[in-house]
Design a protein around this motif. Structure first.
Motif, PDB file in Angstrom:
ATOM      1  N   LEU A 114      -5.634  17.606 -10.298  1.00 48.25           N
ATOM      2  CA  LEU A 114      -6.457  16.390 -10.293  1.00 48.25           C
ATOM      3  C   LEU A 114      -6.920  15.997  -8.888  1.00 48.25           C
ATOM      4  CD1 LEU A 114      -4.737  14.216 -13.056  1.00 48.25           C
ATOM      5  CD2 LEU A 114      -6.801  15.624 -13.206  1.00 48.25           C
ATOM      6  N   PRO A 115      -6.046  16.116  -7.839  1.00 52.75           N
ATOM      7  CA  PRO A 115      -6.566  15.882  -6.483  1.00 52.75           C
ATOM      8  C   PRO A 115      -7.721  16.816  -6.125  1.00 52.75           C
ATOM      9  CG  PRO A 115      -4.182  15.814  -6.462  1.00 52.75           C
ATOM     10  CD  PRO A 115      -4.588  16.272  -7.826  1.00 52.75           C
ATOM     11  N   ALA A 116      -7.644  18.074  -6.574  1.00 57.17           N
ATOM     12  CA  ALA A 116      -8.732  19.011  -6.305  1.00 57.17           C
ATOM     13  C   ALA A 116     -10.015  18.558  -6.986  1.00 57.17           C
ATOM     14  CB  ALA A 116      -8.346  20.410  -6.789  1.00 57.17           C
ATOM     15  N   LEU A 117      -9.897  18.045  -8.227  1.00 55.11           N
ATOM     16  CA  LEU A 117     -11.064  17.525  -8.942  1.00 55.11           C
ATOM     17  C   LEU A 117     -11.693  16.365  -8.171  1.00 55.11           C
ATOM     18  CD1 LEU A 117     -11.393  16.943 -12.741  1.00 55.11           C
ATOM     19  CD2 LEU A 117     -12.050  15.133 -11.166  1.00 55.11           C
ATOM     20  N   ILE A 118     -10.853  15.451  -7.704  1.00 55.26           N
ATOM     21  CA  ILE A 118     -11.348  14.279  -6.971  1.00 55.26           C
ATOM     22  C   ILE A 118     -12.004  14.691  -5.659  1.00 55.26           C
ATOM     23  CG2 ILE A 118     -10.641  12.155  -5.803  1.00 55.26           C
ATOM     24  CD1 ILE A 118      -8.421  11.913  -7.959  1.00 55.26           C
ATOM     25  N   ILE A 119     -11.385  15.645  -4.961  1.00 57.87           N
ATOM     26  CA  ILE A 119     -11.936  16.113  -3.686  1.00 57.87           C
ATOM     27  C   ILE A 119     -13.284  16.796  -3.908  1.00 57.87           C
ATOM     28  CG2 ILE A 119     -11.613  17.774  -1.805  1.00 57.87           C
ATOM     29  CD1 ILE A 119      -8.593  17.180  -2.013  1.00 57.87           C
ATOM     30  N   GLY A 120     -13.366  17.654  -4.948  1.00 62.46           N
ATOM     31  CA  GLY A 120     -14.625  18.318  -5.251  1.00 62.46           C
ATOM     32  C   GLY A 120     -15.715  17.319  -5.578  1.00 62.46           C
TER      33      GLY A 120
END
Length: 273
Positions: A114-120
């Motif tokens: 989920l952090p990767a989704l938010i960062i993307g």
């Protein structure tokens, strides 16, 4: 025979996705379950030629048809009917987001997903928002068409990185697509060089990334696709008139419906691995 024709249809749509605004050919490869074999072929073409090319040949053939066949038509509709055309494309990719979300969770939604989704999502929103705010004016030339080829190849090997959303704010999208439709050598040559160099330099790295960090990588892709899709919606055209708003909504819905039909057909096809 039916599966062969469906794979050609998948290829045509991947070719369309390579040039349509807001859509990534790589995302469609993911949705159709052929991203892994495509990346394996690109990263080691000699090693995988005999095993992968026979399976991917109808897709490759269809992609060429879709890519070359749509360019001139796309340039025409984007010039004559820009808002409805973009809304149709937005609806198509929005309708495929559930499949992409499902694909991202195939290996679980681990702590970094989920952090990767938010960062993307945040990175693409900031990048495209900054480009739009800057209102840059660029004169197309050999070097910039090299950059267009780089972005085009990146949209295949990095799903979600739609080259159109990178080129539109720079004013490069329309001349590049128009040059492709006219088979303009001065556009095709630098574009082709840029695309080939990008595949050679980055395909292996992307293959390793998705093999080792699948959940984070695909959740980042989901964030990137969502942000890119939201950024290309022609918001001003919705407020311009009631008639224009209704037309845009119709084409958005048509795109979503087409994506759902395609997804139901695709669910019947075994995924290549």
């Amino acid at each position: 025979m039916g599966m062969f024709l469906l794979k050609i249809l998948q290829g045509i749509l991947i070719g369309l996705g390579a040039v349509l605004p807001g859509i990534s050919g790589g995302v469609l490869c993911v949705v159709f379950g052929i991203y892994k074999p495509v990346m394996e072929l690109l990263s080691a073409p000699f090693h995988h030629f005999k095993t992968h090319v026979p399976k991917l040949l109808p897709v490759i053939f269809g992609a060429g048809m879709g890519f070359l066949g749509i360019a001139g038509l796309l340039a025409y509709f984007l010039e004559k009917y820009p808002a409805p055309s973009v809304c149709l494309f937005v609806g198509l990719i929005a309708g495929m987001l559930p499949s992409l979300w499902k694909e991202a969770g195939l290996q679980g939604r681990k702590r970094g997903a989920l952090p990767a989704l938010i960062i993307g999502f945040g990175a693409v929103t900031a990048l495209l928002g900054g480009l739009q705010a800057a209102s840059l004016s660029i004169t197309p030339g050999f070097g910039w068409y090299l950059f267009c080829g780089f972005c085009l190849a990146l949209s295949l090997i990095a799903p979600g990185m739609s080259f159109s959303t990178l080129l539109m704010p720079l004013g490069l999208y329309t001349p590049f697509v128009d040059g492709i439709s006219r088979l303009d050598f001065y556009v095709l040559l630098p574009g082709g060089i840029g695309a080939i160099l990008t595949v050679i330099l980055f395909s292996k790295a992307m293959n390793v990334l998705f093999e080792r960090h699948y959940p984070a990588a695909f959740h980042a892709i989901t964030g990137i696709v969502t942000a890119a899709t939201l950024m290309v919606i022609p918001y001003k055209s919705f407020a311009a008139s009631t008639r224009g708003c209704m037309i845009n909504i119709f084409f958005l819905a048509a795109g979503v419906a087409a994506a759902q039909i395609l997804d139901s057909l695709n669910a019947r096809v075994p995924k290549d691995s």
